[in-house]
Scaffold this active site. Structure first.
Site, PDB file in Angstrom:
ATOM      1  N   CYS A 234      -3.488   4.734   7.475  1.00 26.10           N
ATOM      2  CA  CYS A 234      -3.710   4.133   8.798  1.00 26.10           C
ATOM      3  C   CYS A 234      -2.634   4.516   9.801  1.00 26.10           C
ATOM      4  CB  CYS A 234      -3.786   2.611   8.674  1.00 26.10           C
ATOM      5  SG  CYS A 234      -5.088   2.068   7.556  1.00 26.10           S
TER       6      CYS A 234
ATOM      7  N   ASN B 193       0.804  -1.225   0.000  1.00 26.88           N
ATOM      8  CA  ASN B 193       0.000   0.000   0.000  1.00 26.88           C
ATOM      9  C   ASN B 193       0.834   1.271   0.000  1.00 26.88           C
ATOM     10  OD1 ASN B 193       0.596  -1.049   2.718  1.00 26.88           O
ATOM     11  ND2 ASN B 193      -0.438   0.798   3.445  1.00 26.88           N
TER      12      ASN B 193
END
Length: 452
Positions: A376, A202
């Site tokens: 995140c 990611n």
């Protein structure tokens, strides 16, 4: 009569129509019209900008494709039945829509619809996979293998297992972000119960050698889990060729809605997990809770669109990536691409700028929505643990920017992003004494800095 016309109109919404690219991003198109005060500038969280920024953060989330939204609307407005209601039409039509979506998701990864379990997202799917497998086989299996560059929810699930007495091997990756297959093979133990490796990272977009990893796991008879949230709909996936036992999927990374994901669970040979949530036994008891029909329908439609347009999207995104990278590197030096340049998804371009402070660069790029890593972990001021695992020096890890390019990104947006990035980097370097020293030919690394 009016209600019949309304219902007829909603039925028409389900038809997927060809996409016409717009001059602006979807996010900009769907934004509410500006008030008189907002026309003078938008202020939020202490930052004031002249208008909505360009969106280049596709790894954090993607805008919902208008055709996906069209497919979802009937299940909010007229077909709102609970898919688990077995006694009337409302339940039957919702259940039918869920099963269609299940087949659309499975087709994209070349699996059976019976192997798809709907969840709230890839984080939940990862938790079910990592903790669920090890809990089910805990009497015989006590060891997990993963990498240091996994998504935080996989790493945290592994740490949770360690607190319960399981052993976890966090394998390092090379400077290109790719896992060493020989190291993987040497790390396998008789009590290894799971190997978990992310398909497309990611933060840096590198693609792991999935078929080779799957073959090693098959050879030793070990379940193989992969977090494919960033891979679904962007790179070809074949669960049979890759010998994947469990695969975590997300809806909002492929122009679908937030709040929905899926878990692929192989049936032959069958993989077993301990459910992480108790309730009504929906989704074969793996994931209890009412299946959110509109969200599931949206994810199914997004997968169907991805299947049809993946090749076109990949070609176009690759061209935009080259335009972005060439535009920046042709104007400024000291630019480093993080991760493999060969094995990577083109829509993820993670770049470090030497002699620039990363937070200052991000704050200076207020007109471009980009990030310095995973959404995140973006609240942390620490350098990206993914870049540190690649061996990137701390100062360069602090200066990284991730540009995310997607289906609705335009050439004009790329050109504007290049212009703003180059301008801000040059501005910050003008204020940097280190950059002045480099231009004068001084080797900064050879300097012995005195402490006071």
């Amino acid at each position: 009569m009016a209600s019949k016309l309304f219902a007829s109109k909603l039925n028409q919404l389900r038809t997927l129509k060809p996409l016409h690219f717009q001059p602006l991003s979807t996010a900009a198109m769907t934004a509410p019209s500006l008030t008189e005060e907002e026309k003078e500038g938008i202020a939020m969280k202490g930052v004031k900008i002249s208008g909505r920024p360009l969106y280049l953060d596709m790894q954090a989330t993607s805008p919902v494709d208008p055709r996906v939204l069209d497919s979802m609307l009937p299940y909010y407005l007229s077909r709102y039945g609970n898919p688990h209601s077995r006694t009337h039409l409302y339940g039957w039509e919702s259940d039918s829509a869920v099963e269609l979506a299940r087949s659309q998701v499975s087709s994209l990864i070349k699996a059976s619809p019976k192997e798809i379990v709907f969840t709230s997202g890839a984080t939940e799917s990862n938790n079910i996979s990592v903790k669920g497998v090890m809990h089910f086989y805990k009497e015989k299996k006590k060891h997990v293998i993963t990498t240091q560059t996994e998504h935080k929810c996989v790493l945290d699930s592994c740490r949770h297992l360690q607190q319960e007495g399981f052993d976890v091997s966090y394998l390092p990756v090379g400077k290109d972000g790719i896992l060493d297959l020989d190291l993987l093979r040497k790390s396998i133990r008789p009590d290894t119960g799971l190997v978990s490796v992310m398909m497309v990272n990611n933060e840096i977009g590198v693609i792991q050698p999935m078929e080779e990893i799957g073959q090693i796991c098959k050879e030793f008879g070990i379940p193989f889990h992969t977090d494919a949230a960033q891979a679904l709909g962007k790179v070809p996936i074949d669960v049979e060729k890759m010998n994947v036992s469990l695969m975590s999927l997300s809806g909002h990374k492929i122009y679908g809605p937030k709040g929905v994901g899926a878990l692929y669970m192989r049936r032959r040979p069958r993989i077993r997990v301990e459910p992480q949530m108790n309730g009504g036994g929906q989704e074969r008891g793996i994931r209890s809770g009412t299946v959110p029909t509109p969200l599931v329908v949206g994810m199914g439609a997004a997968c169907e669109l991805a299947m049809k347009e993946m090749e076109y999207d990949e070609k176009r995104i690759k061209e935009l990536q080259e335009r972005l990278l060439n535009g920046i590197t042709s104007k400024i030096d000291g630019v480093v691409v993080n991760g493999s340049t060969e094995r990577r998804y083109a829509g993820n371009m993670n770049i470090s700028f030497a002699y620039v402070e990363g937070e200052s660069l991000l704050m200076g790029l207020k007109e471009v929505a980009v990030s310095s890593g995973s959404a995140c972990t973006s609240a942390s001021l620490e350098p990206s643990y993914v870049l540190r695992a690649l061996g990137v020096e701390e100062d360069m890890a602090h200066t990284s920017i991730r540009f995310g390019i997607g289906r609705f990104t335009t050439e004009a947006e790329i050109d504007r992003a290049v212009e703003l990035t180059v301008k801000q980097v040059e501005k910050l370097r003008e204020m940097s004494p280190l950059y002045e020293m480099v231009k004068e030919g001084i080797d900064i690394k050879s300097i012995q800095w005195a402490q006071h």
